[in-house]
Design a protein around this motif. Structure first.
Motif, PDB file in Angstrom:
ATOM      1  N   SER A  50     -57.956  -3.736 -20.695  1.00  9.20           N
ATOM      2  CA  SER A  50     -57.271  -4.827 -21.030  1.00  9.20           C
ATOM      3  C   SER A  50     -56.995  -4.795 -22.461  1.00  9.20           C
ATOM      4  O   SER A  50     -57.720  -4.754 -23.459  1.00  9.20           O
ATOM      5  N   LYS A  51     -55.508  -4.604 -22.782  1.00  4.51           N
ATOM      6  CA  LYS A  51     -55.103  -4.581 -24.097  1.00  4.51           C
ATOM      7  C   LYS A  51     -55.419  -6.029 -24.913  1.00  4.51           C
ATOM      8  O   LYS A  51     -55.810  -5.785 -26.320  1.00  4.51           O
ATOM      9  N   VAL A  52     -55.451  -6.911 -24.410  1.00  3.71           N
ATOM     10  CA  VAL A  52     -55.829  -8.073 -25.005  1.00  3.71           C
ATOM     11  C   VAL A  52     -57.164  -8.374 -25.449  1.00  3.71           C
ATOM     12  O   VAL A  52     -57.501  -8.500 -26.629  1.00  3.71           O
ATOM     13  N   ALA A  53     -58.152  -7.916 -24.496  1.00  2.00           N
ATOM     14  CA  ALA A  53     -59.460  -7.877 -24.847  1.00  2.00           C
ATOM     15  C   ALA A  53     -59.995  -6.982 -25.879  1.00  2.00           C
ATOM     16  O   ALA A  53     -60.525  -7.033 -26.737  1.00  2.00           O
ATOM     17  N   ALA A  54     -59.224  -5.731 -25.704  1.00  5.59           N
ATOM     18  CA  ALA A  54     -59.516  -4.772 -26.672  1.00  5.59           C
ATOM     19  C   ALA A  54     -59.075  -5.298 -28.052  1.00  5.59           C
ATOM     20  O   ALA A  54     -59.620  -4.702 -29.149  1.00  5.59           O
ATOM     21  N   SER A  55     -57.920  -5.505 -28.141  1.00  3.47           N
ATOM     22  CA  SER A  55     -57.380  -6.174 -29.521  1.00  3.47           C
ATOM     23  C   SER A  55     -58.269  -7.249 -29.893  1.00  3.47           C
ATOM     24  O   SER A  55     -58.180  -7.523 -31.384  1.00  3.47           O
ATOM     25  N   GLU A  56     -58.821  -7.994 -29.349  1.00  2.00           N
ATOM     26  CA  GLU A  56     -60.082  -8.886 -29.968  1.00  2.00           C
ATOM     27  C   GLU A  56     -61.503  -8.567 -30.309  1.00  2.00           C
ATOM     28  O   GLU A  56     -62.173  -9.122 -30.350  1.00  2.00           O
ATOM     29  N   SER A  57     -61.394  -7.142 -29.946  1.00  2.00           N
ATOM     30  CA  SER A  57     -62.822  -6.489 -30.252  1.00  2.00           C
ATOM     31  C   SER A  57     -62.763  -6.061 -31.667  1.00  2.00           C
ATOM     32  O   SER A  57     -61.858  -5.988 -32.181  1.00  2.00           O
ATOM     33  N   ASP A  58     -64.074  -5.273 -31.751  1.00  2.00           N
ATOM     34  CA  ASP A  58     -64.144  -4.487 -32.946  1.00  2.00           C
ATOM     35  C   ASP A  58     -63.671  -3.126 -32.959  1.00  2.00           C
ATOM     36  O   ASP A  58     -63.475  -2.423 -33.781  1.00  2.00           O
ATOM     37  N   PHE A  59     -63.127  -2.795 -31.876  1.00  2.00           N
ATOM     38  CA  PHE A  59     -62.049  -1.626 -31.797  1.00  2.00           C
ATOM     39  C   PHE A  59     -60.854  -1.476 -31.974  1.00  2.00           C
ATOM     40  O   PHE A  59     -60.133  -2.842 -31.890  1.00  2.00           O
ATOM     41  N   LEU A  92     -78.536  11.236 -23.330  1.00  5.69           N
ATOM     42  CA  LEU A  92     -77.193  11.149 -23.608  1.00  5.69           C
ATOM     43  C   LEU A  92     -76.865  10.001 -24.154  1.00  5.69           C
ATOM     44  O   LEU A  92     -77.505   8.871 -24.064  1.00  5.69           O
ATOM     45  N   ARG A  93     -76.025  10.116 -25.452  1.00  4.59           N
ATOM     46  CA  ARG A  93     -75.819   8.846 -26.168  1.00  4.59           C
ATOM     47  C   ARG A  93     -74.262   8.735 -26.202  1.00  4.59           C
ATOM     48  O   ARG A  93     -73.611   9.635 -26.584  1.00  4.59           O
ATOM     49  N   PHE A  94     -73.529   7.579 -26.046  1.00 12.69           N
ATOM     50  CA  PHE A  94     -72.087   7.451 -26.558  1.00 12.69           C
ATOM     51  C   PHE A  94     -72.132   6.955 -28.074  1.00 12.69           C
ATOM     52  O   PHE A  94     -72.443   5.849 -28.043  1.00 12.69           O
ATOM     53  N   ILE A  95     -72.120   7.778 -28.947  1.00 12.37           N
ATOM     54  CA  ILE A  95     -72.189   7.537 -30.464  1.00 12.37           C
ATOM     55  C   ILE A  95     -71.398   6.781 -30.974  1.00 12.37           C
ATOM     56  O   ILE A  95     -71.526   5.824 -31.860  1.00 12.37           O
ATOM     57  N   ASN A  96     -69.993   6.977 -30.748  1.00 10.46           N
ATOM     58  CA  ASN A  96     -68.837   6.299 -31.151  1.00 10.46           C
ATOM     59  C   ASN A  96     -67.653   6.205 -29.897  1.00 10.46           C
ATOM     60  O   ASN A  96     -67.799   6.896 -29.119  1.00 10.46           O
ATOM     61  N   PRO A  97     -67.164   5.267 -29.947  1.00  6.92           N
ATOM     62  CA  PRO A  97     -65.975   5.024 -28.982  1.00  6.92           C
ATOM     63  C   PRO A  97     -64.925   5.761 -29.181  1.00  6.92           C
ATOM     64  O   PRO A  97     -64.659   6.641 -30.015  1.00  6.92           O
ATOM     65  N   VAL A  98     -64.174   6.051 -27.803  1.00  9.45           N
ATOM     66  CA  VAL A  98     -63.421   6.964 -27.655  1.00  9.45           C
ATOM     67  C   VAL A  98     -61.920   6.074 -27.523  1.00  9.45           C
ATOM     68  O   VAL A  98     -61.996   5.832 -26.207  1.00  9.45           O
ATOM     69  N   LEU A  99     -61.029   6.076 -28.291  1.00  8.50           N
ATOM     70  CA  LEU A  99     -59.850   5.438 -27.988  1.00  8.50           C
ATOM     71  C   LEU A  99     -59.026   6.232 -27.070  1.00  8.50           C
ATOM     72  O   LEU A  99     -59.063   7.544 -27.128  1.00  8.50           O
ATOM     73  N   VAL A 100     -58.481   5.550 -26.135  1.00 10.33           N
ATOM     74  CA  VAL A 100     -57.102   6.351 -25.509  1.00 10.33           C
ATOM     75  C   VAL A 100     -56.188   7.074 -26.335  1.00 10.33           C
ATOM     76  O   VAL A 100     -55.848   6.449 -27.461  1.00 10.33           O
ATOM     77  N   GLU A 101     -56.052   8.334 -26.065  1.00 12.81           N
ATOM     78  CA  GLU A 101     -55.322   9.284 -26.700  1.00 12.81           C
ATOM     79  C   GLU A 101     -56.147   9.926 -27.905  1.00 12.81           C
ATOM     80  O   GLU A 101     -55.399  10.743 -28.599  1.00 12.81           O
TER      81      GLU A 101
END
Length: 151
Positions: A50-59, A92-101
């Protein structure tokens, strides 16, 4: 010490601690990757789809599934040695988020080798995944069991 090319055919005794294999800027995580992974995994978390949810997040936008990034990185650097098989993953750790692209690089290093039993040796690889800015995104240890050379 550089490792031999990916996809080797080696016995345990031929694998050395310190071997490294790197794929620089190997793969861009795309919109299609995220959509397909959501469908396969049934993980439709709003931060992924969701673009909307992502835009309202810290990402700064939609983020890829951690397991998607892990799977792509594994495919980039895994040694598909027919004499070995996966015994699992630790830390296994997801240390930082990976944005699309985001374009990712992956690094594999042999950090431990030890006999497992009379037929197999245990090889532990450290995996590290980074983005274009050399920011660490993911890290884990991949444990494999590898055939020992017959006497």
């Amino acid at each position: 010490m550089d490792a031999p090319p990916k996809d080797t055919d080696r016995y345990f005794e031929e694998i050395e601690t310190g071997e490294e294999y790197v794929v620089e800027h190997g793969r861009t995580i795309t919109e299609a990757d995220v959509v397909n992974f959501a469908g396969i995994s049934s993980d439709f978390h709003p931060l992924h789809v969701s673009k909307v949810a992502a835009s309202e997040s810290d990402f700064d936008g939609r983020i890829a599934h951690g397991n998607l990034v892990f799977s792509v990185a594994e495919a980039m650097v895994a040694d598909m040695n027919p004499r070995s098989f996966s015994y699992g993953y630790d830390e296994l750790r997801f240390i930082n988020p990976v944005l699309v692209e985001t374009t990712i690089s992956a690094h594999r290093e042999v950090i431990e080798t030890e006999p497992y039993n009379d037929d197999l040796g245990r090889v532990v690889y450290q995996y590290t995944v980074e983005d274009e800015d050399s920011e660490t995104l993911l890290a884990c240890e991949h444990i494999t069991l590898v055939e020992r050379r017959p006497e």
